[in-house]
Design an enzyme around this catalytic site. Structure first.
Site, short mmCIF file in Angstrom:
data_model
loop_
_atom_site.label_atom_id
_atom_site.label_comp_id
_atom_site.label_asym_id
_atom_site.label_seq_id
_atom_site.Cartn_x
_atom_site.Cartn_y
_atom_site.Cartn_z
N HIS A 14 -38.73 -11.42 5.07
CA HIS A 14 -38.91 -12.83 5.45
C HIS A 14 -39.64 -13.62 4.36
O HIS A 14 -40.31 -13.05 3.49
CB HIS A 14 -39.69 -12.93 6.77
N GLU A 92 -42.23 -5.89 12.67
CA GLU A 92 -43.19 -5.35 11.69
C GLU A 92 -44.07 -4.27 12.31
O GLU A 92 -44.26 -4.19 13.52
CB GLU A 92 -44.06 -6.50 11.16
#
Length: 272
Positions: A14, A92
């Site tokens: 990201h 994550e």
């Protein structure tokens, strides 16, 4: 039924968040948006990958990954409007009580516990093995989707891919080094995964160390395992075969890791 099936797997981290900028830990317990720089990075990687026809797009369900994926697809010549597959298995790594704290705090906590930062798990956090298990589960889901979705005669077999190369159908006048389509020549299906830094490092290590993925020529393993920058690109070519127990990985090679060519022309913002 297809006996062999080859596809590309492109991981993109990201774009930057304010937490990244401030060097604060954000696992799956912190769901922060992209910063202004992060949006610019996502636009840049979207432009870089704009001519790649992605057949499947998987994205972590955290907003920083979702927004990055949306921008990549919006910039894509072939995939604008494509539906993304939100996959919690891609979220994550969890950092437990260290979420939102400075990275130096994690180092200090690890030192106090007599462990390396990489091996240390804060209370309430995920271990490397737990993250790897999530990635292995994702691969199982991905492999099944690949074989179920393309289990028909036509492009997708090794022979088809080689035939395309032999006839010159996939040749390019663009130099291979540094090109957005590196490694894609003769590969019929392309998968994009948008996720997170710590997760991607675990994924690459699993592919190389556990699944015998061949590294790029002249690249050391230590380079492959280095931290992935925001919107860094990593690409693998995977070949599946069908077995009685389901799809299995029969061959894997890494084309490149941590590529950031697309960021060269971005102007770094002034520190506030």
């Amino acid at each position: 039924m297809l006996e062999m099936f080859t596809f590309s797997l492109t991981f993109v981290r990201h774009g930057e968040t304010q937490y990244n900028r401030d060097k604060l830990l954000q696992g799956h317990g912190v769901d922060t948006p992209l910063s202004e720089t992060g949006v610019q990075q996502a636009e840049a990687v979207g432009q870089y990958l704009r001519d790649i026809t992605f057949n499947r797009v998987f994205v972590s369900n955290l907003q920083r990954a979702v927004h990055t994926a949306e921008i990549i697809l919006r910039n894509n010549t072939h995939c604008s409007g494509m539906e993304m597959i939100m996959e919690p298995l891609l979220k994550e790594k969890g950092f437990g009580i260290a979420e939102g704290r400075h990275k130096e705090d994690l180092k200090n906590m690890a030192n106090a516990a007599g462990q390396s930062c990489r091996d240390y798990t804060p209370p309430g956090g995920e271990t490397q093995e737990q993250v790897k298990l999530r990635f292995k589960k994702f691969l199982k889901v991905l492999f099944k989707r690949m074989l179920d979705g393309y289990n028909s005669p036509g492009p997708g077999t090794i022979s088809e891919a080689l035939e395309a190369e032999d006839t010159g159908a996939a040749t390019s006048t663009v130099p291979l080094f540094g090109s957005a389509d590196d490694g894609l020549q003769g590969v019929p299906i392309h998968v994009l995964v948008v996720g997170h830094g710590a997760y991607i490092r675990v994924a690459i290590r699993h592919l190389v160390e556990d699944l015998n993925c061949a590294p790029p020529e002249g690249v050391k393993e230590s380079q492959m395992f280095s931290p992935c920058p925001n919107t860094g690109i990593n690409r693998f070519i995977l070949t599946l075969s069908q077995s009685e127990s389901g799809p299995v990985l029969s061959a894997a090679r890494c084309v490149f890791t941590n590529r950031k060519n697309h960021l060269e022309n971005l102007t770094a913002p002034e520190d506030k």
